[in-house]
Write an enzyme that holds these catalytic residues in place. Sequence first.
Site, mmCIF file in Angstrom:
data_model
loop_
_atom_site.group_PDB
_atom_site.id
_atom_site.type_symbol
_atom_site.label_atom_id
_atom_site.label_comp_id
_atom_site.label_asym_id
_atom_site.label_seq_id
_atom_site.Cartn_x
_atom_site.Cartn_y
_atom_site.Cartn_z
ATOM 1 C CE LYS A 233 -36.222 -29.372 -7.936
ATOM 2 N NZ LYS A 233 -35.492 -29.849 -9.121
ATOM 3 C CB SER A 234 -40.039 -31.597 -5.653
ATOM 4 O OG SER A 234 -38.965 -31.910 -6.507
ATOM 5 C CG ASP B 56 -34.352 -24.739 -9.438
ATOM 6 O OD1 ASP B 56 -33.562 -24.026 -10.094
ATOM 7 O OD2 ASP B 56 -34.483 -25.970 -9.633
ATOM 8 C CG ASN C 183 -31.147 -25.192 -16.260
ATOM 9 O OD1 ASN C 183 -32.071 -25.563 -16.995
ATOM 10 N ND2 ASN C 183 -30.014 -25.862 -16.149
ATOM 11 C CB SER D 244 -42.501 -37.117 -13.946
ATOM 12 O OG SER D 244 -41.722 -36.327 -13.055
ATOM 13 C CG ASP E 8 -33.336 -35.180 -9.142
ATOM 14 O OD1 ASP E 8 -33.260 -35.346 -10.371
ATOM 15 O OD2 ASP E 8 -34.078 -34.316 -8.617
ATOM 16 C CD GLU F 174 -30.592 -29.561 -13.130
ATOM 17 O OE1 GLU F 174 -30.803 -30.636 -13.733
ATOM 18 O OE2 GLU F 174 -31.208 -29.249 -12.081
ATOM 19 C CG HIS G 211 -28.150 -28.425 -8.621
ATOM 20 N ND1 HIS G 211 -29.197 -28.772 -7.820
ATOM 21 C CD2 HIS G 211 -28.538 -28.808 -9.879
ATOM 22 C CE1 HIS G 211 -30.170 -29.310 -8.534
ATOM 23 N NE2 HIS G 211 -29.783 -29.338 -9.788
ATOM 24 N NE ARG G 212 -30.668 -32.854 -7.986
ATOM 25 C CZ ARG G 212 -31.057 -32.356 -6.794
ATOM 26 N NH1 ARG G 212 -30.289 -32.510 -5.738
ATOM 27 N NH2 ARG G 212 -32.202 -31.726 -6.670
ATOM 28 C CE LYS H 147 -31.731 -26.130 -12.020
ATOM 29 N NZ LYS H 147 -32.725 -27.084 -11.563
HETATM 30 O O1 LIG Z 1 -41.457 -32.934 -10.292
HETATM 31 C C1 LIG Z 1 -40.398 -32.629 -9.731
HETATM 32 O O2 LIG Z 1 -40.378 -31.894 -8.720
HETATM 33 C C2 LIG Z 1 -39.130 -33.165 -10.254
HETATM 34 C C3 LIG Z 1 -39.143 -34.227 -11.117
HETATM 35 C C4 LIG Z 1 -37.912 -34.852 -11.626
HETATM 36 O O3 LIG Z 1 -37.748 -34.473 -12.981
HETATM 37 P P1 LIG Z 1 -38.094 -35.450 -14.240
HETATM 38 O O4 LIG Z 1 -39.523 -35.847 -14.136
HETATM 39 O O5 LIG Z 1 -37.802 -34.575 -15.404
HETATM 40 O O6 LIG Z 1 -37.196 -36.648 -14.121
HETATM 41 C C5 LIG Z 1 -36.667 -34.412 -10.844
HETATM 42 O O7 LIG Z 1 -35.507 -34.752 -11.553
HETATM 43 C C6 LIG Z 1 -36.655 -32.937 -10.582
HETATM 44 O O8 LIG Z 1 -35.536 -32.556 -9.835
HETATM 45 C C7 LIG Z 1 -37.884 -32.538 -9.788
HETATM 46 C C1 LIG Z 2 -33.384 -32.061 -12.518
HETATM 47 C C2 LIG Z 2 -33.426 -31.149 -11.557
HETATM 48 O O1 LIG Z 2 -34.143 -30.001 -11.594
HETATM 49 P P1 LIG Z 2 -35.223 -29.400 -12.601
HETATM 50 O O2 LIG Z 2 -35.624 -30.454 -13.579
HETATM 51 O O3 LIG Z 2 -36.377 -28.986 -11.714
HETATM 52 O O4 LIG Z 2 -34.551 -28.236 -13.253
HETATM 53 C C3 LIG Z 2 -32.662 -31.355 -10.299
HETATM 54 O O5 LIG Z 2 -32.888 -30.590 -9.332
HETATM 55 O O6 LIG Z 2 -31.837 -32.274 -10.211
#
Ligand SMILES: O=C(O)C1=C[C@@H](OP(=O)(O)O)[C@@H](O)[C@H](O)C1
Ligand SMILES: C=C(OP(=O)(O)O)C(=O)O
Length: 420
Positions: free
Chosen positions: A29-30, A58, A102, A179, A307, A335, A378-379, A404
Amino acid sequence: MSEFTYPAELPIVPMTKSPHATVSVPGSKSITNRAMVLAALASRSGPCELTGALRSEDTEVMVDCLTRLGFRVDADWPTVTVHANTSGRIIPAESAELFVANSGTTMRFVTAMVALGHGRYRLDGIPRMRERPIRDLLDALQQLGVDAVSDAGNGCPPVTITTTGLAGDTVRIRAGLSSQFLSGLMMAVPFADHPIAVQTDGPVVSEPYIEMTQHMLRQWGRHAPRYAIEPDASAASYFFAIPAILGGDIAVRGMRRDMLQGDVKFVEALEQMGCIVEHTPDGIRLAFDPTGRTLRGIDIDMNAISDTVMTLAVVALFADGPTTIRNVAHIRHKETDRIAAVATELRKLGAEVEERDDGLTIHPRPLTGCAVDTYNDHRMAMSLALVGLKVPGVVIRNPGCVAKTYPGFWHDLEKLRGPA
Ligand SMILES: O=C(O)C1=C[C@@H](OP(=O)(O)O)[C@@H](O)[C@H](O)C1
Ligand SMILES: C=C(OP(=O)(O)O)C(=O)O
């Protein structure tokens, strides 16, 4: 997501045998959402074809946002093509109403991205998104001369960005709550028409995601015509956890210790608990042989891999002593409030859980299956399902929330059982 439909409640059938399997998980996803942002911002230099992209809520909201911003995006999942931007403007549209559901990455990355444009852009999401912080990013954009406001004045979406591009040569940003504020800004500033130095103010959470952003910016350079997306290491955590709970071994294809995603280090936590980790050319294999031994409880700082907190919390239920998870206060803004949610649900199953501001301690106790709530997270759903593979009677409420990031999760979990 029409491809998968799920009932309101999903009973999990225990797995009677230890699995020995190799599985594939969908794209990260990221990385998918960063790649789409970078491909769009670089599309004045030419098109970009992304392969291995994740199709989920997402990433679909990201495609929708980019399209509304005037980019031409063809999603033929898992391939996504971002066509050349011939509009003459970095952000083709001069106004847009964007809905991100979300998706934190979409909300934060697109807010920073549209600040490069000329016009007025509004971003909103589901009610939970309206409780998730974004003030620190808005403050940073304001330093760069952008009118970036939280409509309700509470530092949360919806946000309205009125802009004529980025001005100024230095910006300071706080990234102690997420972040994603810093990652979003880091992806936008190289596309401003003059150099801007980004400095951080205070501690930065989820550091590996910043490294991912830096690395992808280097990979992109001015423009990348093609880009291959890694499989999702956070999604892999659920499969790695299964042999830890049930014995046996599971390999996840395409996992590598040097991948861009910090969550690949989840296997090191399982290794500390007594599992065996094997790195092969095809992926990472996780094995646990419970004969004559038990999983060890551990004390672990999970700030960098937050996560996977719920995955580890669930594995901890089956250890021979307590597990303490530290330094993850920021997961209260995801979430759902994930510390409170996981503590509540593990207690329902029979565990003793101590909750702290920044983490929790799980004391394993005899467990009893029951219906568990997933808080539209989802997690939570994917982690709690793992309990049901061992403990009879676990029922997952709102299993569809996996859409998600992993719409095919229940299907992939079922495939592990093999032919009936
Ligand atoms: O940059 C990213 O792709 C993400 C950063 C993390 O969030 P935080 O920086 O809010 O912890 C992670 O929890 C999220 O699922 C994806
Ligand atoms: C925190 C998460 O997603 P996001 O912050 O991108 O909504 C996640 O996927 O666990």
